[in-house]
Scaffold this active site. Structure first.
Site, PDB file in Angstrom:
ATOM      1  N   LYS A  27      52.656  32.246  37.890  1.00 13.87           N
ATOM      2  CA  LYS A  27      52.400  33.668  37.658  1.00 13.87           C
ATOM      3  C   LYS A  27      51.581  34.252  38.806  1.00 13.87           C
ATOM      4  O   LYS A  27      51.887  35.321  39.321  1.00 13.87           O
ATOM      5  CB  LYS A  27      51.641  33.844  36.338  1.00 13.87           C
ATOM      6  N   ASN A  28      50.526  33.538  39.195  1.00 10.72           N
ATOM      7  CA  ASN A  28      49.607  34.093  40.190  1.00 10.72           C
ATOM      8  C   ASN A  28      50.174  34.079  41.605  1.00 10.72           C
ATOM      9  O   ASN A  28      49.573  34.657  42.508  1.00 10.72           O
ATOM     10  CB  ASN A  28      48.265  33.350  40.162  1.00 10.72           C
TER      11      ASN A  28
ATOM     12  N   ARG B 133      34.471  42.089  37.002  1.00 10.34           N
ATOM     13  CA  ARG B 133      35.613  41.993  37.909  1.00 10.34           C
ATOM     14  C   ARG B 133      35.844  43.259  38.742  1.00 10.34           C
ATOM     15  O   ARG B 133      36.855  43.949  38.579  1.00 10.34           O
ATOM     16  CB  ARG B 133      36.880  41.637  37.135  1.00 10.34           C
ATOM     17  N   PRO B 134      34.934  43.556  39.665  1.00  9.50           N
ATOM     18  CA  PRO B 134      35.119  44.743  40.496  1.00  9.50           C
ATOM     19  C   PRO B 134      36.221  44.545  41.541  1.00  9.50           C
ATOM     20  O   PRO B 134      36.726  43.435  41.704  1.00  9.50           O
ATOM     21  CB  PRO B 134      33.764  44.888  41.192  1.00  9.50           C
TER      22      PRO B 134
ATOM     23  N   CYS C 200      41.729  41.033  32.011  1.00 12.68           N
ATOM     24  CA  CYS C 200      41.049  40.118  31.098  1.00 12.68           C
ATOM     25  C   CYS C 200      39.612  40.556  30.877  1.00 12.68           C
ATOM     26  O   CYS C 200      38.957  41.045  31.789  1.00 12.68           O
ATOM     27  CB  CYS C 200      41.020  38.711  31.690  1.00 12.68           C
TER      28      CYS C 200
ATOM     29  N   ASP D  52      40.544  28.984  36.016  1.00 11.58           N
ATOM     30  CA  ASP D  52      41.633  29.171  35.044  1.00 11.58           C
ATOM     31  C   ASP D  52      41.918  27.924  34.214  1.00 11.58           C
ATOM     32  O   ASP D  52      42.778  27.954  33.331  1.00 11.58           O
ATOM     33  CB  ASP D  52      42.912  29.628  35.764  1.00 11.58           C
TER      34      ASP D  52
ATOM     35  N   ARG E   2      51.190  36.471  28.313  1.00  5.29           N
ATOM     36  CA  ARG E   2      50.958  36.911  29.689  1.00  5.29           C
ATOM     37  C   ARG E   2      51.086  35.748  30.672  1.00  5.29           C
ATOM     38  O   ARG E   2      51.346  35.970  31.852  1.00  5.29           O
ATOM     39  CB  ARG E   2      49.553  37.517  29.818  1.00  5.29           C
TER      40      ARG E   2
ATOM     41  N   ILE F 110      32.592  31.301  38.716  1.00  2.19           N
ATOM     42  CA  ILE F 110      33.425  32.407  39.244  1.00  2.19           C
ATOM     43  C   ILE F 110      33.266  33.679  38.406  1.00  2.19           C
ATOM     44  O   ILE F 110      33.085  34.757  38.956  1.00  2.19           O
ATOM     45  CB  ILE F 110      34.928  32.009  39.294  1.00  2.19           C
TER      46      ILE F 110
ATOM     47  N   ARG G  56      45.345  43.535  35.664  1.00  2.00           N
ATOM     48  CA  ARG G  56      44.505  43.778  36.821  1.00  2.00           C
ATOM     49  C   ARG G  56      45.226  43.559  38.156  1.00  2.00           C
ATOM     50  O   ARG G  56      44.965  44.245  39.147  1.00  2.00           O
ATOM     51  CB  ARG G  56      43.332  42.815  36.664  1.00  2.00           C
TER      52      ARG G  56
ATOM     53  N   ASP H 245      35.631  45.970  44.732  1.00  2.00           N
ATOM     54  CA  ASP H 245      34.964  46.494  45.929  1.00  2.00           C
ATOM     55  C   ASP H 245      35.410  45.796  47.213  1.00  2.00           C
ATOM     56  O   ASP H 245      35.512  46.429  48.267  1.00  2.00           O
ATOM     57  CB  ASP H 245      33.438  46.391  45.764  1.00  2.00           C
ATOM     58  N   LEU H 246      35.726  44.515  47.132  1.00  2.00           N
ATOM     59  CA  LEU H 246      36.114  43.795  48.354  1.00  2.00           C
ATOM     60  C   LEU H 246      37.481  44.269  48.851  1.00  2.00           C
ATOM     61  O   LEU H 246      37.721  44.333  50.057  1.00  2.00           O
ATOM     62  CB  LEU H 246      36.151  42.282  48.102  1.00  2.00           C
TER      63      LEU H 246
HETATM   64  C1  UD1 Z   1      42.720  35.594  40.613  1.00  2.00           C
HETATM   65  C2  UD1 Z   1      43.672  35.065  39.568  1.00  2.00           C
HETATM   66  C3  UD1 Z   1      42.896  34.660  38.326  1.00  2.00           C
HETATM   67  C4  UD1 Z   1      41.801  33.671  38.672  1.00  2.00           C
HETATM   68  C5  UD1 Z   1      40.940  34.191  39.819  1.00  2.00           C
HETATM   69  C6  UD1 Z   1      39.945  33.177  40.338  1.00  2.00           C
HETATM   70  C7  UD1 Z   1      45.722  36.270  40.008  1.00  2.00           C
HETATM   71  C8  UD1 Z   1      46.697  37.304  39.562  1.00  2.00           C
HETATM   72  N1  UD1 Z   1      44.637  36.098  39.232  1.00  2.00           N
HETATM   73  O1  UD1 Z   1      42.087  36.741  40.069  1.00  2.00           O
HETATM   74  O2  UD1 Z   1      43.812  34.082  37.400  1.00  2.00           O
HETATM   75  O3  UD1 Z   1      40.985  33.442  37.554  1.00  2.00           O
HETATM   76  O4  UD1 Z   1      41.765  34.590  40.922  1.00  2.00           O
HETATM   77  O5  UD1 Z   1      40.584  32.043  40.756  1.00  2.00           O
HETATM   78  O6  UD1 Z   1      45.922  35.574  40.988  1.00  2.00           O
HETATM   79  N2  UD1 Z   1      35.114  39.945  43.043  1.00  2.00           N
HETATM   80  C9  UD1 Z   1      34.262  40.928  43.482  1.00  2.00           C
HETATM   81  N3  UD1 Z   1      34.802  41.991  44.150  1.00  2.00           N
HETATM   82  C10 UD1 Z   1      36.134  42.096  44.409  1.00  2.00           C
HETATM   83  C11 UD1 Z   1      36.992  41.081  43.963  1.00  2.00           C
HETATM   84  C12 UD1 Z   1      36.451  40.004  43.277  1.00  2.00           C
HETATM   85  O7  UD1 Z   1      33.051  40.871  43.271  1.00  2.00           O
HETATM   86  O8  UD1 Z   1      36.560  43.081  45.022  1.00  2.00           O
HETATM   87  C13 UD1 Z   1      34.551  38.787  42.311  1.00  2.00           C
HETATM   88  C14 UD1 Z   1      35.106  38.683  40.881  1.00  2.00           C
HETATM   89  O9  UD1 Z   1      34.378  39.480  39.983  1.00  2.00           O
HETATM   90  C15 UD1 Z   1      34.937  37.202  40.613  1.00  2.00           C
HETATM   91  C16 UD1 Z   1      35.197  36.567  41.992  1.00  2.00           C
HETATM   92  O10 UD1 Z   1      35.011  37.616  42.934  1.00  2.00           O
HETATM   93  O11 UD1 Z   1      33.622  36.912  40.222  1.00  2.00           O
HETATM   94  C17 UD1 Z   1      36.567  35.958  42.180  1.00  2.00           C
HETATM   95  O12 UD1 Z   1      37.553  36.900  41.784  1.00  2.00           O
HETATM   96  P1  UD1 Z   1      38.991  36.943  42.464  1.00  2.00           P
HETATM   97  O13 UD1 Z   1      39.228  35.678  43.226  1.00  2.00           O
HETATM   98  O14 UD1 Z   1      39.132  38.228  43.179  1.00  2.00           O
HETATM   99  O15 UD1 Z   1      39.935  36.953  41.199  1.00  2.00           O
HETATM  100  P2  UD1 Z   1      41.287  37.743  41.001  1.00  2.00           P
HETATM  101  O16 UD1 Z   1      41.996  37.861  42.309  1.00  2.00           O
HETATM  102  O17 UD1 Z   1      41.047  38.953  40.204  1.00  2.00           O
END
Ligand code: UD1
Length: 428
Positions: free
Chosen positions: A22-23, A130-131, A125, A315, A407, A337, A101, A133-134
Site C-alpha cells: 500500500k505504502n 502528524r504535521p 490515522c 507500522d 484500508r 515515531i 493522509r 510542515d516538512l
Molecule cells: C508513512 C507511512 C506510514 C508509516 C510512517 C512511518 C505511507 C502512506 N504511510 O507515513 O504507514 O507509519 O510513514 O514509517 O507511506 N513529521 C513531521 N512533519 C512532517 C512530516 C512528518 O513532523 O512534515 C513527523 C510525523 O509526525 C512523524 C514522523 O515525522 O512523527 C514520521 O512521519 P512520516 O515518515 O512523514 O510518516 P508518513 O509519511 O505520514
C-alpha cells in the site's frame, strides 16, 4: 458497521498470498500526475486507500483504467493505467484528503508540473498530530510560494521549481516522497539529505527513473535528483507489502503452525526477521516467498524500538506488542515515531494482556494466554493487532469498526480462514 468474529486457538497452516505494498502504491499513483503519458502499475493491492487515491486522481482529471488480476505477469494484484493528459482541477479537496493522509502526495507532482496546487491539510490515522510542515518547507526551498488558509495549502511556482539542497531535520517518508517527485521536474540539481530510506521510496525512485527522471543515491539517506523537462510513461510492478508479510508471520507465530507467505520478500524486513527470530520464530526463504514456523518451544520476550528504516517499523509496533503479550518474560516496546500509537493497549488489556505504558514505552509482561472479548479497532495497525490477539485467544473475540482494516489488509478474513482460522465478517 461490519465486525469480525474469531474463535481463537486454531493453528494456522497453509499459504497466504502477499499483495503489493500500500505504502509504495500510493506515491506511485501520485507519480502518474508527473507525465501526460500512461503510467501502468501492476500488483496493485485491492484496498480502500487505493480506491481513495483513484478517486482523488480522477477528480483532478486523470483517466483511470483498472483491470483485474494479471496472471500473465504472475502477480496477484490488479493493474491500473493512469493517464494525466487532461488535468483540469489542481485542488485536492478536504472531503477526500481527510479520509487518507497520503493524499498530500499529489502536492509535489501537481506543483512541479503545473506550477500550482491547492491541497487540503490532511487528517488520516488518529495516531498523533502528524504535521506536514516538512513537505511545505521543502517545497518552499524549491522556490514555491506557499500560503495556508482555510485549512488548505495553496502552493504556486509560476516559473517552475528550482533545485536546492534540502536537509530534513527528521526522517519523513511522505516528505521525502513529495520532494523527490517535485524535484524530478525542477530546474537543476536537488539534494535530499537525511532522506527516508524505506524500500517503498526505492520503489518510487526506480519507477520515476523508468519515467525518465535522473535520481541517484537510491537506498541511501542522500538522494540526488537532476531535473528534466518532462517525464514519460512507464510500466512498473509494485513491490510486496513487508508490513502485511510480517503481520501474517506474527499470526502464524502466535497460533503455532506453519505458513508460507507467497510473493513476500524477506530482504525487505530484516529488522522484523531479527526480532521474530530472537523471539523463537523461524523464518526461511522458500521458492515462492518465505515460510514461517514457530519453533518447538514457546515465544520469548524481546525488547523492540521503532525507528525509520532499516530499523523496526512503527507500522508493526502494535502487532509485535500483541505477540509479546503471550511470550515468556518481559518485553519493552518503545515507540519513537508517533506520539499516540498505543491505542491498542487498553483493548489488549481487556483480553487479559499485562501492559504498563509510561510515555513512549510499553512494558509487556507475558501471560499464559489471552481470552476472547469484544474489542474496538482504533486505527489500521491497531486493528490488525486485535485480530492477531483474537486468533491466539481462548474463546470468541469480536473486533468492531473493521473499516480501518479495509484500508490496509486485502481479503484478510479469507486469507486467514484459508489457513484454518475460525474467522468471519459479519455485516449489520
Ligand atoms: C508513512 C507511512 C506510514 C508509516 C510512517 C512511518 C505511507 C502512506 N504511510 O507515513 O504507514 O507509519 O510513514 O514509517 O507511506 N513529521 C513531521 N512533519 C512532517 C512530516 C512528518 O513532523 O512534515 C513527523 C510525523 O509526525 C512523524 C514522523 O515525522 O512523527 C514520521 O512521519 P512520516 O515518515 O512523514 O510518516 P508518513 O509519511 O505520514
Amino acid at each position: 458497521m461490519d465486525r469480525i468474529r474469531i474463535r481463537g486457538g486454531r493453528p494456522l497452516n497453509g499459504r497466504i498470498a502477499i499483495g503489493g505494498a500500500k505504502n509504495a502504491a500510493l506515491p506511485l499513483m501520485a507519480a502518474g500526475l508527473l507525465t501526460d503519458e500512461t503510467l501502468c502499475l501492476r500488483n496493485l493491492p485491492d484496498l480502500a486507500d487505493i480506491h481513495t487515491m483513484l478517486q482523488l486522481l480522477s477528480q483532478h482529471g486523470v483517466a483511470v483504467e483498472l483491470n483485474g488480476g494479471d496472471p500473465a505477469g504472475g502477480a496477484t494484484g490488479r493493474v491500473v493505467r493512469l493517464r494525466a493528459d487532461d488535468i483540469h482541477n489542481l485542488t485536492a479537496p478536504y472531503d477526500i484528503v481527510r479520509k487518507m493522509r497520503a493524499s498530500v502526495l499529489v502536492l509535489g507532482p501537481l506543483l512541479a508540473r503545473f506550477g500550482q496546487a491547492t491541497v487540503s491539510l490532511p487528517g488520516g490515522c488518529a495516531i498523533g498530530t502528524r504535521p506536514v510542515d516538512l513537505h511545505i518547507k521543502g517545497l518552499a526551498r524549491l522556490g514555491a510560494e506557499i500560503d495556508l488558509d482555510d485549512g488548505y495549502i495553496r502552493a504556486r511556482a509560476p516559473k517552475g521549481l528550482t533545485g536546492a539542497v534540502i536537509r530534513f531535520p527528521l526522517v519523513s517518508v511522505g516528505a521525502t516522497e513529495n520532494l523527490l517527485m517535485a524535484a524530478t521536474l525542477a530546474r537543476g540539481e536537488t539534494v535530499l539529505e537525511n532522506a527516508a530510506r524505506e524500500p517503498e521510496i526505492g520503489d518510487l525512485a526506480a519507477c520515476l527513473n523508468a519515467m525518465g527522471a535522473r535520481i541517484t543515491g537510491i537506498g541511501t539517506d542522500m538522494l540526488r535528483v537532476t531535473g528534466v523537462d518532462r517525464l514519460h510513461g512507464a510500466d512498473h510492478g509494485v513491490l510486496p507489502d513487508r508490513i502485511e508479510t510480517a503481520t501474517y508471520a506474527m499470526a502464524a507465530a502466535m497460533t503455532g503452525g506453519s505458513v508460507e507467505l507467497t510473493g513476500a520478500d524477506m530482504g525487505l524486513m530484516e529488522a522484523a526477521v531479527g526480532v521474530l527470530s530472537e523471539a523463537g520464530v523461524s523464518l526461511a526463504a522458500s521458492e515462492h516467498g518465505l515460510t514461517v514456523t514457530r519453533n518447538g518451544a514457546g515465544l520469548s520476550g524481546v525488547d523492540v524500538t521503532t525507528q525509520p528504516y532499516p530499523g523496526f517499523p512503527t507500522d508493526l509496533q502494535a502487532q509485535v506488542m500483541t505477540l509479546m503479550t503471550v511470550a515468556d518474560g518481559a518485553a519493552m516496546i518503545t515507540e519513537t515515531i508517533f506520539e499516540n500509537r498505543f491505542m491498542h493497549v487498553p483493548e489488549l488489556a481487556r483480553m487479559g494482556a499485562d501492559i504498563q505504558v509510561k510515555g513512549p514505552v510499553a512494558m509487556v509482561r507475558g501471560v499464559a494466554g489471552l481470552s476472547g472479548a469484544p474489542v474496538m479497532a482504533t486505527d489500521l495497525r491497531a486493528s490488525v493487532s486485535l485480530i492477531l490477539a483474537g486468533l491466539a485467544a481462548e474463546g470468541e473475540t469480536t473486533v468492531n469498526r473493521v473499516y480501518h482494516l479495509d484500508r490496509g489488509y486485502a481479503d484478510l478474513v479469507s486469507k486467514l480462514a484459508g489457513c484454518g482460522a475460525e474467522i468471519e465478517r459479519i455485516g449489520d
